[in-house]
Write an enzyme that holds these catalytic residues in place. Structure first.
Site, PDB file in Angstrom:
ATOM      1  CE  LYS A 263      40.607  32.293  39.005  1.00  0.00           C
ATOM      2  NZ  LYS A 263      39.845  32.146  37.754  1.00  0.00           N
TER       3      LYS A 263
ATOM      4  NE  ARG B  26      42.844  26.245  37.835  1.00  0.00           N
ATOM      5  CZ  ARG B  26      43.055  27.532  37.589  1.00  0.00           C
ATOM      6  NH1 ARG B  26      43.687  28.288  38.446  1.00  0.00           N
ATOM      7  NH2 ARG B  26      42.614  28.070  36.475  1.00  0.00           N
TER       8      ARG B  26
ATOM      9  NE  ARG C 237      43.055  37.248  29.769  1.00  0.00           N
ATOM     10  CZ  ARG C 237      42.923  36.533  30.862  1.00  0.00           C
ATOM     11  NH1 ARG C 237      42.952  37.111  32.038  1.00  0.00           N
ATOM     12  NH2 ARG C 237      42.753  35.232  30.796  1.00  0.00           N
TER      13      ARG C 237
ATOM     14  NE  ARG D  11      45.975  33.674  30.508  1.00  0.00           N
ATOM     15  CZ  ARG D  11      45.436  33.591  31.710  1.00  0.00           C
ATOM     16  NH1 ARG D  11      45.455  34.639  32.507  1.00  0.00           N
ATOM     17  NH2 ARG D  11      44.876  32.476  32.131  1.00  0.00           N
TER      18      ARG D  11
ATOM     19  NE  ARG E 287      41.869  29.288  30.572  1.00  0.00           N
ATOM     20  CZ  ARG E 287      41.933  30.563  30.188  1.00  0.00           C
ATOM     21  NH1 ARG E 287      42.032  30.880  28.906  1.00  0.00           N
ATOM     22  NH2 ARG E 287      41.883  31.522  31.088  1.00  0.00           N
TER      23      ARG E 287
HETATM   24  P1  AP5 Z   1      40.591  38.238  35.107  1.00  0.00           P
HETATM   25  O1  AP5 Z   1      40.518  39.144  36.277  1.00  0.00           O
HETATM   26  O2  AP5 Z   1      41.911  38.001  34.476  1.00  0.00           O
HETATM   27  O3  AP5 Z   1      39.901  36.833  35.459  1.00  0.00           O
HETATM   28  P2  AP5 Z   1      40.527  35.527  36.086  1.00  0.00           P
HETATM   29  O4  AP5 Z   1      39.432  34.868  36.837  1.00  0.00           O
HETATM   30  O5  AP5 Z   1      41.792  35.858  36.808  1.00  0.00           O
HETATM   31  O6  AP5 Z   1      40.805  34.737  34.727  1.00  0.00           O
HETATM   32  P3  AP5 Z   1      42.035  33.852  34.321  1.00  0.00           P
HETATM   33  O7  AP5 Z   1      41.947  33.682  32.845  1.00  0.00           O
HETATM   34  O8  AP5 Z   1      43.314  34.346  34.877  1.00  0.00           O
HETATM   35  O9  AP5 Z   1      41.619  32.521  35.046  1.00  0.00           O
HETATM   36  P4  AP5 Z   1      42.172  31.105  34.939  1.00  0.00           P
HETATM   37  O10 AP5 Z   1      41.679  30.466  36.170  1.00  0.00           O
HETATM   38  O11 AP5 Z   1      41.835  30.431  33.659  1.00  0.00           O
HETATM   39  O12 AP5 Z   1      43.753  31.329  34.827  1.00  0.00           O
HETATM   40  P5  AP5 Z   1      44.978  31.026  35.778  1.00  0.00           P
HETATM   41  O13 AP5 Z   1      46.004  31.978  35.441  1.00  0.00           O
HETATM   42  O14 AP5 Z   1      44.548  30.874  37.180  1.00  0.00           O
HETATM   43  O15 AP5 Z   1      39.549  38.775  34.023  1.00  0.00           O
HETATM   44  C1  AP5 Z   1      39.464  38.181  32.753  1.00  0.00           C
HETATM   45  C2  AP5 Z   1      39.209  39.274  31.706  1.00  0.00           C
HETATM   46  O16 AP5 Z   1      37.937  39.864  31.959  1.00  0.00           O
HETATM   47  C3  AP5 Z   1      40.227  40.415  31.777  1.00  0.00           C
HETATM   48  O17 AP5 Z   1      40.489  40.872  30.482  1.00  0.00           O
HETATM   49  C4  AP5 Z   1      39.501  41.494  32.605  1.00  0.00           C
HETATM   50  O18 AP5 Z   1      39.917  42.786  32.274  1.00  0.00           O
HETATM   51  C5  AP5 Z   1      38.056  41.247  32.224  1.00  0.00           C
HETATM   52  N1  AP5 Z   1      37.112  41.583  33.302  1.00  0.00           N
HETATM   53  C6  AP5 Z   1      37.292  41.385  34.640  1.00  0.00           C
HETATM   54  N2  AP5 Z   1      36.208  41.790  35.330  1.00  0.00           N
HETATM   55  C7  AP5 Z   1      35.310  42.235  34.404  1.00  0.00           C
HETATM   56  C8  AP5 Z   1      33.993  42.769  34.507  1.00  0.00           C
HETATM   57  N3  AP5 Z   1      33.392  42.942  35.682  1.00  0.00           N
HETATM   58  N4  AP5 Z   1      33.365  43.111  33.369  1.00  0.00           N
HETATM   59  C9  AP5 Z   1      33.980  42.936  32.152  1.00  0.00           C
HETATM   60  N5  AP5 Z   1      35.217  42.449  31.996  1.00  0.00           N
HETATM   61  C10 AP5 Z   1      35.877  42.097  33.114  1.00  0.00           C
HETATM   62  O19 AP5 Z   1      45.409  29.568  35.263  1.00  0.00           O
HETATM   63  C11 AP5 Z   1      45.935  29.377  33.973  1.00  0.00           C
HETATM   64  C12 AP5 Z   1      46.378  27.929  33.828  1.00  0.00           C
HETATM   65  O20 AP5 Z   1      47.443  27.661  34.739  1.00  0.00           O
HETATM   66  C13 AP5 Z   1      45.326  26.855  34.143  1.00  0.00           C
HETATM   67  O21 AP5 Z   1      44.516  26.564  33.024  1.00  0.00           O
HETATM   68  C14 AP5 Z   1      46.211  25.668  34.549  1.00  0.00           C
HETATM   69  O22 AP5 Z   1      46.754  25.023  33.405  1.00  0.00           O
HETATM   70  C15 AP5 Z   1      47.339  26.344  35.291  1.00  0.00           C
HETATM   71  N6  AP5 Z   1      47.076  26.485  36.738  1.00  0.00           N
HETATM   72  C16 AP5 Z   1      46.925  27.650  37.430  1.00  0.00           C
HETATM   73  N7  AP5 Z   1      46.694  27.409  38.725  1.00  0.00           N
HETATM   74  C17 AP5 Z   1      46.667  26.059  38.851  1.00  0.00           C
HETATM   75  C18 AP5 Z   1      46.447  25.190  39.957  1.00  0.00           C
HETATM   76  N8  AP5 Z   1      46.174  25.681  41.182  1.00  0.00           N
HETATM   77  N9  AP5 Z   1      46.478  23.861  39.745  1.00  0.00           N
HETATM   78  C19 AP5 Z   1      46.753  23.346  38.517  1.00  0.00           C
HETATM   79  N10 AP5 Z   1      46.970  24.111  37.424  1.00  0.00           N
HETATM   80  C20 AP5 Z   1      46.930  25.460  37.595  1.00  0.00           C
HETATM   81 MG    MG Z   2      43.807  35.247  36.644  1.00  0.00          MG
END
Ligand code: AP5
Ligand code: MG
Length: 191
Positions: A14, A89, A128, A134, A145
Site C-alpha cells: 500500500k 480498516r 523490512r 519497524r 496483523r
Molecule cells: P509496503 O508498501 O510498506 O506495504 P504496506 O501494505 O504499506 O504494509 P504495512 O506494513 O505498512 O501495512 P500495515 O497495514 O500493516 O501497516 P499500517 O502502517 O497501515 O511494503 C512492505 C514491504 O514490502 C516494504 O519493505 C516494500 O519495500 C516491500 N515491497 C513492496 N512491494 C513489493 C513488491 N512488489 N515486491 C517485493 N517487495 C515489495 O498500520 C500499522 C498499525 O497501525 C496497525 O497494525 C494498527 O495497529 C494501526 N493502524 C493503522 N491504521 C489503522 C486504522 N485505520 N485503524 C486502526 N488501527 C490502525
Molecule cells: Mg504502509
C-alpha cells in the site's frame, strides 16, 4: 475529484504503490499507520497508547483514526483528491469516511485491494524488519496483523462491493507491473 482507498493486508504494498499513485495523479496521501507512527515518535499521549496496540498488531480505536482523518480532510480542503492508505480498516471506519467525505460533497471513487499470498507478506515484512527495525515487523506481530486483517478488515471489501466500487489487483511481481495494473483500474473510473 479522485478519491482512492488503497486496501490490502500488511506488506501488500500500500505504501509503496501510494507513492507512485500520488506522483501520477497529484493526490494527497493519508496513511493512518504513518500518522500514528508520527504520534509515537513525538511521544504524545495518543502515541504512547497507540504504540502498545500497534506492537501487538491490534487495531487502534475507530474514534481515534476517524478523528485523524477528519483533521486531514479539513487541512487539505483544496486537494484534488485523496489516497487513503490503511484506512478504512473496519466497516465502522468505512461508514464514517463516507459521512466525512459527504460533508465536502465528495465520495470514494474506487477501493483497490492488493492481493498477495500470506507467505509473500511474511517474507516482505521480515525483510523490512531486519532493514528498518519497524517494531511491528517481527514474526509474532506479523502473524497477528494478518489474522486481524482477515477477521476485522476483510468485511470492508463487502461494503464497497455492494456499491460496485471494489477492484482487486494482483499485488505480486515487480512494483512497476503492479502499478500498471492499478492505473488500468483507475482509468476506468476517471471522468
Ligand atoms: P509496503 O508498501 O510498506 O506495504 P504496506 O501494505 O504499506 O504494509 P504495512 O506494513 O505498512 O501495512 P500495515 O497495514 O500493516 O501497516 P499500517 O502502517 O497501515 O511494503 C512492505 C514491504 O514490502 C516494504 O519493505 C516494500 O519495500 C516491500 N515491497 C513492496 N512491494 C513489493 C513488491 N512488489 N515486491 C517485493 N517487495 C515489495 O498500520 C500499522 C498499525 O497501525 C496497525 O497494525 C494498527 O495497529 C494501526 N493502524 C493503522 N491504521 C489503522 C486504522 N485505520 N485503524 C486502526 N488501527 C490502525
Ligand atoms: Mg504502509
Amino acid at each position: 475529484m479522485l478519491n482512492i482507498v488503497l486496501f490490502g493486508p500488511p506488506g501488500s504494498g500500500k505504501g509503496t504503490q501510494s507513492e507512485k499513485i500520488i506522483e501520477k495523479y497529484g493526490l494527497v496521501h493519508i496513511s493512518t499507520g504513518d500518522l500514528l507512527r508520527e504520534e509515537v515518535a513525538a511521544k504524545t499521549d495518543l502515541g504512547m497508547q497507540a504504540k502498545e496496540i500497534m506492537d501487538k498488531g491490534e487495531l487502534v480505536s475507530d474514534s481515534i483514526v476517524i478523528g485523524m482523518i477528519r483533521n486531514k480532510l479539513e487541512e487539505h480542503r483544496d486537494a484534488s483528491g485523496f489516497i487513503f492508505d490503511g484506512f478504512p480498516r473496519t466497516v465502522e471506519q468505512a461508514r464514517e469516511l463516507r459521512k466525512a467525505l459527504t460533508d465536502y460533497d465528495q465520495s470514494v471513487s474506487l477501493m483497490i485491494s492488493l492481493e498477495v499470498p500470506r507467505e509473500e507478506l511474511v517474507k516482505r515484512l521480515l525483510k523490512r524488519g531486519e532493514e528498518t527495525g519497524r517494531s511491528d515487523d517481527n514474526l509474532e506481530t506479523i502473524g497477528n496483523r494478518i489474522d486481524v486483517y482477515n477477521r476485522q478488515t476483510i468485511p470492508v471489501t463487502y461494503y464497497y462491493d455492494k456499491m460496485h466500487k471494489h477492484a482487486s489487483v494482483d499485488g505480486t511481481g515487480s512494483i512497476d507491473a503492479i502499478f500498471d495494473r492499478i492505473t488500468e483500474v483507475i482509468s476506468k473510473v476517471q471522468i
